[in-house]
Every structure is written in C-alpha cells, then in structure tokens.
Design a protein around this motif. Structure first.
Motif, PDB file in Angstrom:
ATOM      1  N   SER A  57       0.818  -1.211   0.000  1.00 52.96           N
ATOM      2  CA  SER A  57       0.000   0.000   0.000  1.00 52.96           C
ATOM      3  C   SER A  57       0.851   1.259   0.000  1.00 52.96           C
ATOM      4  CB  SER A  57      -0.930   0.015   1.218  1.00 52.96           C
ATOM      5  OG  SER A  57      -1.895  -1.002   1.130  1.00 52.96           O
ATOM      6  N   LEU A  58       2.039   1.183   0.607  1.00 53.10           N
ATOM      7  CA  LEU A  58       2.944   2.334   0.604  1.00 53.10           C
ATOM      8  C   LEU A  58       3.336   2.724  -0.819  1.00 53.10           C
ATOM      9  CD1 LEU A  58       5.419   1.695   3.563  1.00 53.10           C
ATOM     10  CD2 LEU A  58       3.756   3.548   3.367  1.00 53.10           C
ATOM     11  N   ALA A  59       3.349   1.749  -1.721  1.00 52.48           N
ATOM     12  CA  ALA A  59       3.746   2.014  -3.100  1.00 52.48           C
ATOM     13  C   ALA A  59       2.609   2.598  -3.927  1.00 52.48           C
ATOM     14  CB  ALA A  59       4.255   0.733  -3.755  1.00 52.48           C
ATOM     15  N   GLU A  60       1.405   2.620  -3.363  1.00 52.57           N
ATOM     16  CA  GLU A  60       0.244   3.161  -4.073  1.00 52.57           C
ATOM     17  C   GLU A  60       0.076   4.646  -3.771  1.00 52.57           C
ATOM     18  OE1 GLU A  60      -1.711   1.631  -6.181  1.00 52.57           O
ATOM     19  OE2 GLU A  60      -0.917  -0.403  -5.968  1.00 52.57           O
ATOM     20  N   PRO A  61      -0.648   5.377  -4.627  1.00 53.68           N
ATOM     21  CA  PRO A  61      -0.940   6.794  -4.350  1.00 53.68           C
ATOM     22  C   PRO A  61      -1.656   6.941  -3.008  1.00 53.68           C
ATOM     23  CG  PRO A  61      -1.492   6.254  -6.620  1.00 53.68           C
ATOM     24  CD  PRO A  61      -1.173   4.953  -5.937  1.00 53.68           C
ATOM     25  N   PRO A  62      -1.203   7.830  -2.141  1.00 58.46           N
ATOM     26  CA  PRO A  62      -1.792   7.974  -0.802  1.00 58.46           C
ATOM     27  C   PRO A  62      -3.296   8.234  -0.816  1.00 58.46           C
ATOM     28  CG  PRO A  62       0.271   9.184  -0.938  1.00 58.46           C
ATOM     29  CD  PRO A  62      -0.044   8.736  -2.333  1.00 58.46           C
ATOM     30  N   ARG A  63      -3.764   9.074  -1.729  1.00 59.11           N
ATOM     31  CA  ARG A  63      -5.199   9.381  -1.759  1.00 59.11           C
ATOM     32  C   ARG A  63      -6.008   8.136  -2.118  1.00 59.11           C
ATOM     33  NH1 ARG A  63      -7.415  14.720  -4.658  1.00 59.11           N
ATOM     34  NH2 ARG A  63      -6.301  15.532  -2.852  1.00 59.11           N
ATOM     35  N   LYS A  64      -5.503   7.345  -3.050  1.00 56.59           N
ATOM     36  CA  LYS A  64      -6.194   6.112  -3.431  1.00 56.59           C
ATOM     37  C   LYS A  64      -6.306   5.169  -2.234  1.00 56.59           C
ATOM     38  CE  LYS A  64      -5.594   1.925  -6.194  1.00 56.59           C
ATOM     39  NZ  LYS A  64      -4.747   1.213  -7.179  1.00 56.59           N
ATOM     40  N   VAL A  65      -5.191   5.002  -1.498  1.00 50.17           N
ATOM     41  CA  VAL A  65      -5.196   4.107  -0.342  1.00 50.17           C
ATOM     42  C   VAL A  65      -6.185   4.595   0.716  1.00 50.17           C
ATOM     43  CG1 VAL A  65      -3.802   3.183   1.549  1.00 50.17           C
ATOM     44  CG2 VAL A  65      -2.814   3.378  -0.750  1.00 50.17           C
ATOM     45  N   ALA A  66      -6.180   5.903   0.971  1.00 52.14           N
ATOM     46  CA  ALA A  66      -7.082   6.470   1.983  1.00 52.14           C
ATOM     47  C   ALA A  66      -8.542   6.268   1.596  1.00 52.14           C
ATOM     48  CB  ALA A  66      -6.770   7.950   2.180  1.00 52.14           C
ATOM     49  N   LEU A  67      -8.874   6.518   0.326  1.00 50.69           N
ATOM     50  CA  LEU A  67     -10.253   6.368  -0.129  1.00 50.69           C
ATOM     51  C   LEU A  67     -10.691   4.907  -0.132  1.00 50.69           C
ATOM     52  CD1 LEU A  67     -10.356   8.948  -3.073  1.00 50.69           C
ATOM     53  CD2 LEU A  67     -11.488   9.145  -0.846  1.00 50.69           C
ATOM     54  N   MET A  68      -9.775   4.012  -0.505  1.00 52.92           N
ATOM     55  CA  MET A  68     -10.108   2.589  -0.488  1.00 52.92           C
ATOM     56  C   MET A  68     -10.424   2.121   0.928  1.00 52.92           C
ATOM     57  SD  MET A  68      -9.924   1.172  -3.605  1.00 52.92           S
ATOM     58  CE  MET A  68      -9.444  -0.536  -3.434  1.00 52.92           C
ATOM     59  N   ASP A  69      -9.664   2.602   1.916  1.00 51.15           N
ATOM     60  CA  ASP A  69      -9.926   2.237   3.305  1.00 51.15           C
ATOM     61  C   ASP A  69     -11.221   2.856   3.809  1.00 51.15           C
ATOM     62  OD1 ASP A  69      -7.724   0.642   3.574  1.00 51.15           O
ATOM     63  OD2 ASP A  69      -6.456   2.158   4.517  1.00 51.15           O
TER      64      ASP A  69
END
Length: 206
Positions: A57-69
C-alpha cells in the motif's frame, strides 16, 4: 470527496447468481463466470496484520489508499474485473512452492516508521536476496517499469534488515501475461526482446 461505482447495464448480462464479500468489498458475478473463479477470489483473505499500512500500500498513491480504506464497504468488484488476480496468485503460489524460501510463507514482518506500523511479506528470500514476483502486461515493460515496483522491493529490503535479516540484493521477476512476437517490433528494446522473450508467459528478472 466521494467514490462512484460504475457497472455495465444489468440487461447486458444474465442475472447475477452469486454475491459475497472479499477484503471488505462486495464481490459480484454478473456474467456468471465459473463458480470456481468466484470462490477463489472470495476466499483469498489478505490481511496486513496488526499494522497501520502494508508495504504494498505504501507504493500506491496515498489518496487512493485512503479512499479505499474509507469506502471499503461501498466498493463493488465483479469477478470479470478481477480474473487477472487468479493468474497473479497462481504464479505466486507455484514459484513459492518450488522455490527455496528461507522465510515461512505465513511469516509477516513489522517495523515502525515515524509512528506508523508497517507490515510486509516477501515472495522469496534466500541467501540475502529478495525476489518479488510480478505479473504484468508487456506495455509496462516497454514504456518503463513503474517507479512503484522499485520502491516496493526497496521497502521490503528495509523491512527485512530492521528484523535482523541480511539483504544484499533485490530483484523483481516479471511474468508477462500478454506477450506475443508481434509486439517485439514495437519495443524500444527489440533486440533484448528477440533474444530473451521465448514464450507467451515469459519471466524477466531485473
């Protein structure tokens, strides 16, 4: 900011026969693909353990990770859009089964970075070498491997070092799922492809 879910008209398919949840998301099977695919995707439970975030998840765009969670319970995924995961998972399981891995398949490591607990699990580790298995299309290779691939393997190296393992090198082994001879002529590395790419599912380690 909200998340919109898009789906093709139900009328274009036969009725949906199965619905379940995977990783907190709703999994559907609108096109009535074989039940085995649905069961496989629905049974694969990924967990980052008792951590705030995973290396992947660290390698993914931060906004994408936050929205997915944030909207995990509202995301709808269909089997037809996730079938490629079957190939990737099969590659991982085969290579893990026959590789000489010094870490148990269930071993998940943790480290603390700036107050965050980060977890990760390597695909392969032996004799100080980390190998991360990836399935991808040839287009990515021809355009240049994404920076996130390198960042993820380097993060695994740090994770293992923090946990007392010696790391001398890292490598990403890429299995191309869509390679064909016709694509060689369009590659910026045509000579490399001509000599290296031998089969439709081809493995390149860098």
């Amino acid at each position: 900011t909200g998340v919109q879910t898009c789906a093709l008209p139900i009328s274009a398919y036969r009725p949906c026969t199965t619905t379940g949840r995977t990783d907190g998301n709703l999994l559907t099977n609108e096109t009535n693909l074989p039940p085995a695919l649905y069961k496989f995707l629905n049974d694969k439970k990924y967990t980052r353990g008792d951590a705030d975030i995973s290396v992947s998840s660290l390698a993914e765009p931060p906004r994408k990770v936050a929205l997915m969670d944030m909207y995990a319970d509202h995301i709808i995924t269909d089997v037809k859009d996730s079938a490629r995961l079957v190939i990737g998972n099969a590659v991982h399981e085969i290579l893990a089964r026959y590789g000489e891995h010094e870490l148990d398949d269930s071993t998940r490591l943790f480290m603390r970075v700036n107050g965050w607990v980060v977890s990760g699990q390597t695909d392969h580790y032996s004799s100080g070498r980390i190998i991360d298995y990836k399935t991808m299309g040839t287009r990515e290779y021809m355009k240049g491997i994404r920076f996130e691939r390198e960042a993820q393997t380097n993060a695994y190296a740090e994770l293992l070092r923090v946990n007392g393992y010696e790391v001398n090198s890292v490598a990403a082994c890429c299995v191309f799922v869509d390679w064909s001879p016709m694509q060689v002529q369009y590659s910026k590395r045509s000579e490399e492809h001509t000599s290296e790419l031998q089969s439709r599912l081809h493995l390149v380690c860098r």
